[in-house]
Design a protein around this motif. Structure first.
Motif, PDB file in Angstrom:
ATOM      1  N   MET A   1     -55.479  40.550  -0.649  1.00  0.00           N
ATOM      2  CA  MET A   1     -54.559  39.554  -1.162  1.00  0.00           C
ATOM      3  C   MET A   1     -53.820  40.144  -2.362  1.00  0.00           C
ATOM      4  SD  MET A   1     -55.285  35.618  -2.441  1.00  0.00           S
ATOM      5  CE  MET A   1     -56.930  35.754  -1.911  1.00  0.00           C
ATOM      6  N   ARG A   2     -52.502  40.047  -2.340  1.00  0.00           N
ATOM      7  CA  ARG A   2     -51.674  40.573  -3.429  1.00  0.00           C
ATOM      8  C   ARG A   2     -51.300  39.461  -4.389  1.00  0.00           C
ATOM      9  NH1 ARG A   2     -46.946  42.972  -0.022  1.00  0.00           N
ATOM     10  NH2 ARG A   2     -47.288  41.013   0.986  1.00  0.00           N
ATOM     11  N   ASN A   3     -51.106  39.828  -5.634  1.00  0.00           N
ATOM     12  CA  ASN A   3     -50.654  38.853  -6.631  1.00  0.00           C
ATOM     13  C   ASN A   3     -49.169  38.599  -6.459  1.00  0.00           C
ATOM     14  OD1 ASN A   3     -53.148  38.582  -7.861  1.00  0.00           O
ATOM     15  ND2 ASN A   3     -52.774  40.243  -9.250  1.00  0.00           N
ATOM     16  N   GLN A   4     -48.787  37.353  -6.587  1.00  0.00           N
ATOM     17  CA  GLN A   4     -47.394  36.959  -6.466  1.00  0.00           C
ATOM     18  C   GLN A   4     -46.695  37.189  -7.799  1.00  0.00           C
ATOM     19  OE1 GLN A   4     -47.074  32.921  -5.159  1.00  0.00           O
ATOM     20  NE2 GLN A   4     -45.204  33.338  -4.047  1.00  0.00           N
ATOM     21  N   LEU A   5     -45.535  37.830  -7.760  1.00  0.00           N
ATOM     22  CA  LEU A   5     -44.767  38.148  -8.955  1.00  0.00           C
ATOM     23  C   LEU A   5     -43.479  37.328  -8.945  1.00  0.00           C
ATOM     24  CD1 LEU A   5     -44.590  40.099 -11.420  1.00  0.00           C
ATOM     25  CD2 LEU A   5     -43.213  41.574  -9.949  1.00  0.00           C
ATOM     26  N   ILE A   6     -43.232  36.627 -10.047  1.00  0.00           N
ATOM     27  CA  ILE A   6     -42.011  35.837 -10.191  1.00  0.00           C
ATOM     28  C   ILE A   6     -41.206  36.421 -11.342  1.00  0.00           C
ATOM     29  CG2 ILE A   6     -41.063  33.564 -10.726  1.00  0.00           C
ATOM     30  CD1 ILE A   6     -43.462  32.361  -9.311  1.00  0.00           C
ATOM     31  N   SER A   7     -39.940  36.718 -11.071  1.00  0.00           N
ATOM     32  CA  SER A   7     -39.065  37.317 -12.082  1.00  0.00           C
ATOM     33  C   SER A   7     -37.857  36.417 -12.313  1.00  0.00           C
ATOM     34  CB  SER A   7     -38.586  38.693 -11.620  1.00  0.00           C
ATOM     35  OG  SER A   7     -39.678  39.533 -11.321  1.00  0.00           O
ATOM     36  N   LEU A   8     -37.420  36.386 -13.561  1.00  0.00           N
ATOM     37  CA  LEU A   8     -36.266  35.578 -13.943  1.00  0.00           C
ATOM     38  C   LEU A   8     -35.351  36.419 -14.812  1.00  0.00           C
ATOM     39  CD1 LEU A   8     -35.020  32.629 -14.056  1.00  0.00           C
ATOM     40  CD2 LEU A   8     -36.124  32.475 -16.281  1.00  0.00           C
ATOM     41  N   GLY A   9     -34.068  36.413 -14.489  1.00  0.00           N
ATOM     42  CA  GLY A   9     -33.083  37.139 -15.286  1.00  0.00           C
ATOM     43  C   GLY A   9     -31.935  36.237 -15.665  1.00  0.00           C
ATOM     44  N   VAL A  10     -31.432  36.416 -16.870  1.00  0.00           N
ATOM     45  CA  VAL A  10     -30.277  35.659 -17.347  1.00  0.00           C
ATOM     46  C   VAL A  10     -29.285  36.634 -17.961  1.00  0.00           C
ATOM     47  CG1 VAL A  10     -29.456  33.949 -19.019  1.00  0.00           C
ATOM     48  CG2 VAL A  10     -31.576  33.536 -17.777  1.00  0.00           C
ATOM     49  N   SER A  11     -28.037  36.519 -17.556  1.00  0.00           N
ATOM     50  CA  SER A  11     -26.944  37.264 -18.188  1.00  0.00           C
ATOM     51  C   SER A  11     -26.124  36.262 -18.982  1.00  0.00           C
ATOM     52  CB  SER A  11     -26.058  37.929 -17.135  1.00  0.00           C
ATOM     53  OG  SER A  11     -26.786  38.866 -16.387  1.00  0.00           O
ATOM     54  N   TYR A  12     -25.910  36.581 -20.251  1.00  0.00           N
ATOM     55  CA  TYR A  12     -25.129  35.684 -21.105  1.00  0.00           C
ATOM     56  C   TYR A  12     -23.647  35.979 -20.967  1.00  0.00           C
ATOM     57  CZ  TYR A  12     -29.657  34.739 -23.240  1.00  0.00           C
ATOM     58  OH  TYR A  12     -30.966  34.388 -23.443  1.00  0.00           O
ATOM     59  N   SER A  13     -22.818  35.052 -21.417  1.00  0.00           N
ATOM     60  CA  SER A  13     -21.370  35.247 -21.364  1.00  0.00           C
ATOM     61  C   SER A  13     -20.974  36.418 -22.256  1.00  0.00           C
ATOM     62  CB  SER A  13     -20.643  33.970 -21.808  1.00  0.00           C
ATOM     63  OG  SER A  13     -20.755  33.810 -23.202  1.00  0.00           O
ATOM     64  N   ARG A  14     -19.793  36.915 -22.037  1.00  0.00           N
ATOM     65  CA  ARG A  14     -19.321  38.079 -22.805  1.00  0.00           C
ATOM     66  C   ARG A  14     -19.163  37.768 -24.291  1.00  0.00           C
ATOM     67  NH1 ARG A  14     -17.225  38.677 -17.730  1.00  0.00           N
ATOM     68  NH2 ARG A  14     -17.569  40.715 -16.801  1.00  0.00           N
ATOM     69  N   GLN A  15     -18.986  36.496 -24.633  1.00  0.00           N
ATOM     70  CA  GLN A  15     -18.831  36.108 -26.025  1.00  0.00           C
ATOM     71  C   GLN A  15     -20.176  35.922 -26.741  1.00  0.00           C
ATOM     72  OE1 GLN A  15     -17.249  34.355 -23.489  1.00  0.00           O
ATOM     73  NE2 GLN A  15     -15.290  35.405 -23.744  1.00  0.00           N
ATOM     74  N   ALA A  16     -21.276  36.000 -26.010  1.00  0.00           N
ATOM     75  CA  ALA A  16     -22.603  35.787 -26.606  1.00  0.00           C
ATOM     76  C   ALA A  16     -22.936  36.911 -27.573  1.00  0.00           C
ATOM     77  CB  ALA A  16     -23.661  35.698 -25.511  1.00  0.00           C
ATOM     78  N   MET A  17     -23.754  36.595 -28.552  1.00  0.00           N
ATOM     79  CA  MET A  17     -24.143  37.565 -29.568  1.00  0.00           C
ATOM     80  C   MET A  17     -25.348  38.409 -29.144  1.00  0.00           C
ATOM     81  SD  MET A  17     -21.807  36.995 -31.678  1.00  0.00           S
ATOM     82  CE  MET A  17     -22.171  37.697 -33.255  1.00  0.00           C
ATOM     83  N   THR A  18     -26.014  38.042 -28.074  1.00  0.00           N
ATOM     84  CA  THR A  18     -27.181  38.785 -27.613  1.00  0.00           C
ATOM     85  C   THR A  18     -27.006  39.208 -26.170  1.00  0.00           C
ATOM     86  OG1 THR A  18     -28.284  36.756 -26.918  1.00  0.00           O
ATOM     87  CG2 THR A  18     -28.750  37.524 -29.144  1.00  0.00           C
ATOM     88  N   LYS A  19     -27.813  40.177 -25.748  1.00  0.00           N
ATOM     89  CA  LYS A  19     -27.797  40.610 -24.356  1.00  0.00           C
ATOM     90  C   LYS A  19     -28.677  39.681 -23.546  1.00  0.00           C
ATOM     91  CE  LYS A  19     -26.971  45.455 -25.274  1.00  0.00           C
ATOM     92  NZ  LYS A  19     -27.408  46.815 -25.040  1.00  0.00           N
ATOM     93  N   GLY A  20     -28.598  39.783 -22.251  1.00  0.00           N
ATOM     94  CA  GLY A  20     -29.428  38.978 -21.376  1.00  0.00           C
ATOM     95  C   GLY A  20     -30.849  39.506 -21.327  1.00  0.00           C
ATOM     96  N   PHE A  21     -31.637  38.964 -20.409  1.00  0.00           N
ATOM     97  CA  PHE A  21     -33.019  39.406 -20.252  1.00  0.00           C
ATOM     98  C   PHE A  21     -33.424  39.346 -18.792  1.00  0.00           C
ATOM     99  CE2 PHE A  21     -33.399  34.831 -20.784  1.00  0.00           C
ATOM    100  CZ  PHE A  21     -34.332  34.480 -19.816  1.00  0.00           C
ATOM    101  N   TYR A  22     -34.476  40.082 -18.461  1.00  0.00           N
ATOM    102  CA  TYR A  22     -35.096  40.058 -17.142  1.00  0.00           C
ATOM    103  C   TYR A  22     -36.589  40.189 -17.375  1.00  0.00           C
ATOM    104  CZ  TYR A  22     -35.827  40.895 -12.175  1.00  0.00           C
ATOM    105  OH  TYR A  22     -36.221  40.783 -10.870  1.00  0.00           O
ATOM    106  N   ARG A  23     -37.347  39.146 -17.096  1.00  0.00           N
ATOM    107  CA  ARG A  23     -38.786  39.144 -17.357  1.00  0.00           C
ATOM    108  C   ARG A  23     -39.533  38.681 -16.113  1.00  0.00           C
ATOM    109  NH1 ARG A  23     -36.823  41.203 -21.110  1.00  0.00           N
ATOM    110  NH2 ARG A  23     -37.285  40.993 -23.323  1.00  0.00           N
ATOM    111  N   SER A  24     -40.789  39.096 -16.016  1.00  0.00           N
ATOM    112  CA  SER A  24     -41.616  38.765 -14.862  1.00  0.00           C
ATOM    113  C   SER A  24     -42.961  38.220 -15.303  1.00  0.00           C
ATOM    114  CB  SER A  24     -41.854  40.009 -14.001  1.00  0.00           C
ATOM    115  OG  SER A  24     -40.646  40.536 -13.541  1.00  0.00           O
TER     116      SER A  24
END
Length: 70
Positions: A1-24
């Protein structure tokens, strides 16, 4: 049995002060319950979202199993 991995990524608008993220997050037990997967995405979003305007959202679920495999 394998562990299930869930990943979420967000890209912010070009005017945002921070970069996006991708985490699992690895689930302790495999699941076929939609709300378990949804709640994991909400946890990742609550933990990492910077409050900036978002332009793209990505969700990835890996190591899926059939219901009989659970």
């Amino acid at each position: 049995m394998r562990n299930q991995l869930i990943s979420l990524g967000v890209s912010y608008s070009r005017q945002a002060m921070t970069k996006g993220f991708y985490r699992s997050k690895t689930l302790k037990e495999p699941t076929c319950e939609t709300m378990d997967m949804y709640n994991t995405c909400v946890e990742l979003l609550d933990e990492h979202f910077a409050g900036e305007p978002a332009r793209q959202l990505a969700v990835r679920i890996s190591n899926l199993e059939t219901k009989q495999g659970i």
